[in-house]
Scaffold this active site. Sequence first.
Site, short mmCIF file in Angstrom:
data_model
loop_
_atom_site.label_atom_id
_atom_site.label_comp_id
_atom_site.label_asym_id
_atom_site.label_seq_id
_atom_site.Cartn_x
_atom_site.Cartn_y
_atom_site.Cartn_z
N LYS A 163 0.89 -1.12 0.02
CA LYS A 163 -0.09 -0.10 -0.18
C LYS A 163 0.96 1.16 0.08
O LYS A 163 1.27 1.62 1.08
CB LYS A 163 -0.99 -0.03 1.23
CG LYS A 163 -2.20 1.13 0.99
CD LYS A 163 -2.54 1.96 2.32
CE LYS A 163 -1.73 2.65 2.44
NZ LYS A 163 -1.94 4.03 1.56
N GLY B 8 6.73 5.39 8.19
CA GLY B 8 5.82 6.38 8.14
C GLY B 8 5.88 7.17 9.74
O GLY B 8 7.01 7.09 10.34
N GLU C 204 9.47 1.62 10.69
CA GLU C 204 10.35 2.67 10.93
C GLU C 204 9.85 4.16 11.08
O GLU C 204 8.87 4.43 9.95
CB GLU C 204 11.19 2.66 9.62
CG GLU C 204 12.55 1.40 9.97
CD GLU C 204 13.31 1.66 10.97
OE1 GLU C 204 13.50 2.83 11.61
OE2 GLU C 204 13.68 0.64 11.68
N CYS D 71 13.55 11.41 6.53
CA CYS D 71 13.70 10.90 7.88
C CYS D 71 14.99 11.36 8.59
O CYS D 71 15.03 11.26 9.71
CB CYS D 71 13.16 9.31 7.87
SG CYS D 71 14.14 8.46 6.57
N GLN E 297 1.11 19.55 4.94
CA GLN E 297 2.48 19.43 5.31
C GLN E 297 2.86 20.88 5.63
O GLN E 297 3.65 21.17 6.52
CB GLN E 297 3.43 18.57 4.65
CG GLN E 297 4.75 18.38 4.83
CD GLN E 297 4.79 17.50 6.13
OE1 GLN E 297 4.12 16.74 6.38
NE2 GLN E 297 5.58 18.16 7.44
N GLU F 133 8.90 16.23 15.95
CA GLU F 133 9.26 16.38 14.07
C GLU F 133 8.38 17.36 13.44
O GLU F 133 7.17 17.45 13.59
CB GLU F 133 9.06 14.82 13.57
CG GLU F 133 9.49 14.73 12.23
CD GLU F 133 9.15 13.48 11.59
OE1 GLU F 133 7.92 12.90 11.72
OE2 GLU F 133 10.08 12.77 11.22
P1 NAD Z 1 2.07 8.48 7.80
O1 NAD Z 1 2.27 7.99 8.90
O2 NAD Z 1 1.13 9.47 7.77
O3 NAD Z 1 1.68 7.43 6.52
C1 NAD Z 1 2.66 6.43 6.15
C2 NAD Z 1 1.87 5.23 5.63
O4 NAD Z 1 0.90 4.77 6.34
C3 NAD Z 1 0.82 5.71 4.28
O5 NAD Z 1 0.69 4.75 3.35
C4 NAD Z 1 -0.33 5.93 4.96
O6 NAD Z 1 -1.54 5.68 4.16
C5 NAD Z 1 -0.50 4.70 5.83
N1 NAD Z 1 -1.48 4.78 7.03
C6 NAD Z 1 -1.99 5.69 7.57
N2 NAD Z 1 -2.70 5.35 8.65
C7 NAD Z 1 -2.60 4.10 8.75
C8 NAD Z 1 -3.24 3.04 9.41
N3 NAD Z 1 -4.10 3.32 10.59
N4 NAD Z 1 -3.11 1.67 9.34
C9 NAD Z 1 -2.20 1.37 8.43
N5 NAD Z 1 -1.47 2.42 7.60
C10 NAD Z 1 -1.92 3.63 7.69
O7 NAD Z 1 3.36 9.28 7.26
P2 NAD Z 1 3.68 10.19 6.05
O8 NAD Z 1 3.29 11.45 6.20
O9 NAD Z 1 3.36 9.29 4.71
O10 NAD Z 1 5.36 10.15 5.97
C11 NAD Z 1 6.23 11.10 6.54
C12 NAD Z 1 6.66 10.14 8.11
O11 NAD Z 1 7.37 9.01 7.60
C13 NAD Z 1 7.68 11.00 8.78
O12 NAD Z 1 7.23 10.85 9.97
C14 NAD Z 1 8.94 10.61 8.72
O13 NAD Z 1 10.07 10.65 9.55
C15 NAD Z 1 8.80 9.12 8.58
N6 NAD Z 1 9.80 8.49 7.78
C16 NAD Z 1 10.62 7.40 8.34
C17 NAD Z 1 11.63 6.72 7.81
C18 NAD Z 1 12.41 5.77 8.59
O14 NAD Z 1 13.29 5.03 8.03
N7 NAD Z 1 12.41 5.91 9.94
C19 NAD Z 1 11.92 7.10 6.55
C20 NAD Z 1 11.07 7.95 5.73
C21 NAD Z 1 9.86 8.67 6.29
#
Ligand code: NAD
Length: 492
Positions: free
Chosen positions: A174, A227, A249, A283, A330, A384
């Site tokens: 997804k 995420g 992550e 990230c 954002q 963050e």
């Molecule tokens: P997000 O948490 O909003 O979404 C991430 C993914 O999770 C998306 O595909 C979203 O549709 C899905 N999602 C949302 N709610 C869900 C649920 N209840 N159940 C299952 N899936 C769900 O994050 P974002 O805004 O897309 O990305 C930014 C974030 O990602 C930042 O916090 C960043 O630090 C983090 N990030 C971390 C790393 C790492 O390796 N640590 C790498 C890249 C990004």
Amino acid sequence: MKPYQNFIGGEWITSTTKKRVPNVNPANTDDILGELPLSTREEAVAACDLAAGAFREWRRVPAPKRGAIVSRAALIMDERKEEIARALSHEEGKLLVEARGEMQRSINIMEFTGAHGRRLNGETIPLELADNFGYTIKQPLGVAALITPWNFPVAIPVWKIAPALVAGNTVVFKPATLTPETATLVLQCFVDAGLPAGVLNMVFGVGGEVGAAMIDHPAVKAVSFTGSTEVGMGVYRQAARRGIRAQCEMGGKNPVIVLEDADVDLAVAGVAAGAFGSTGQRCTATSRVILLHPVADAFLEKLVAAAGKMRLGDPLAEGTDMGPSVDASQLQTVLKYIDIGKAEGAELLCGGARAFDGRLAKGYFVQPTVFDRVRPEMRIAQEEIFGPVLSVLRVESFEEAMAAANDSQFGLTSSIYTRDGGRMFRYIDEIETGMTHVNSPTLGGEAQLPFGGTKATGVGPREQGSEVFDFYTETKVVYIDYTGAKREGKLY
Ligand code: NAD
């Protein structure tokens, strides 16, 4: 308007949903790239059912052959590198040069992971008993549910899909809702490499619907999520309720320490790249810099000058130094934190507002922003932001710098600038992050090294490198007795 399609059971399928959202160019909101379906739970369940059906055959394909398909996908992606980089830059807003870098990193990951199909080794282990031996084999788990964010929409899907497949799992993926174009192009590389139907599936949609349905599906045995921390912790809890393995992550607040003996120009270049590169939407972005007092003024003068020279604009255009925030939400988050920083009494050195000049008015642009004299307890030091906003903390000593760096719920990555070997090794020992750098920016990661964080950044085993296979496989332990004799009087 171009409708994005799900990929289920080996076919591109139009979702039955009536709920659709436009895919908007963040640098110019008049430019609509396509229309994203917010698929139904039933479609997510159907994808998991088909992935479950494909598992039995796929796990029987020898690992070197599974790896060969991923290696072929790497070659295909290499041929399409420029096309996908442009789509990524257009859709997500990172600079074309950064998108090309992400493409190369993704190809490297696929090359490394594909080759691992020939190294999916267990161990032979000597037993206490004569004429007996023991060994381990690495076996796939079943269906892997892979959930990814928008900020690395090629590399993160690749670093989950490639090892999941090489290990012999089937996949339901997804992608983030903001980057469907890129997700489609990535998936097509794997499909064109010759994957059997049902082995890799993709469903677009809202995380709480499609993602949640995937995690709850009985055939799903592993969830790999990248995420935000808030969502990731919920994903972890949901997976734990079913007793399946999960790897999450999540967010970061990466610090850089600059000691008084540092090469200041090197440190400024590294911090500017870390804080403002990819509009701060990595990230691994640098979001805190911790300065020893003797270098603070000279460092900040140069950093603010560097920020002031940055040209904001179309990420696809030559000469642009920084693109937009990814979407309106954002952008609002970044502007909210700038207001919080001002209200908390931090000293604004540069930026601090949305950028509206000329063509920028049509996009989600924010000025590169530096706050000085931030105290550790301030929200802009702790939370963050995920934008081009840097918090500067001034400290008196190495010990105080270490305490400030570790005063965070997060623990993804970090860096120190110094020429002092003793303090460098103390720093490496004591810093509470999953990755760290010395005299280089907080950014990046090579395919053959593990990637991931500690504390509220990461739960579960690391991604990438050889370690990733510990997550995507189960170890089976085998005892072989070739004596043919009953073992009299022995306790088993
Ligand atoms: P997000 O948490 O909003 O979404 C991430 C993914 O999770 C998306 O595909 C979203 O549709 C899905 N999602 C949302 N709610 C869900 C649920 N209840 N159940 C299952 N899936 C769900 O994050 P974002 O805004 O897309 O990305 C930014 C974030 O990602 C930042 O916090 C960043 O630090 C983090 N990030 C971390 C790393 C790492 O390796 N640590 C790498 C890249 C990004």
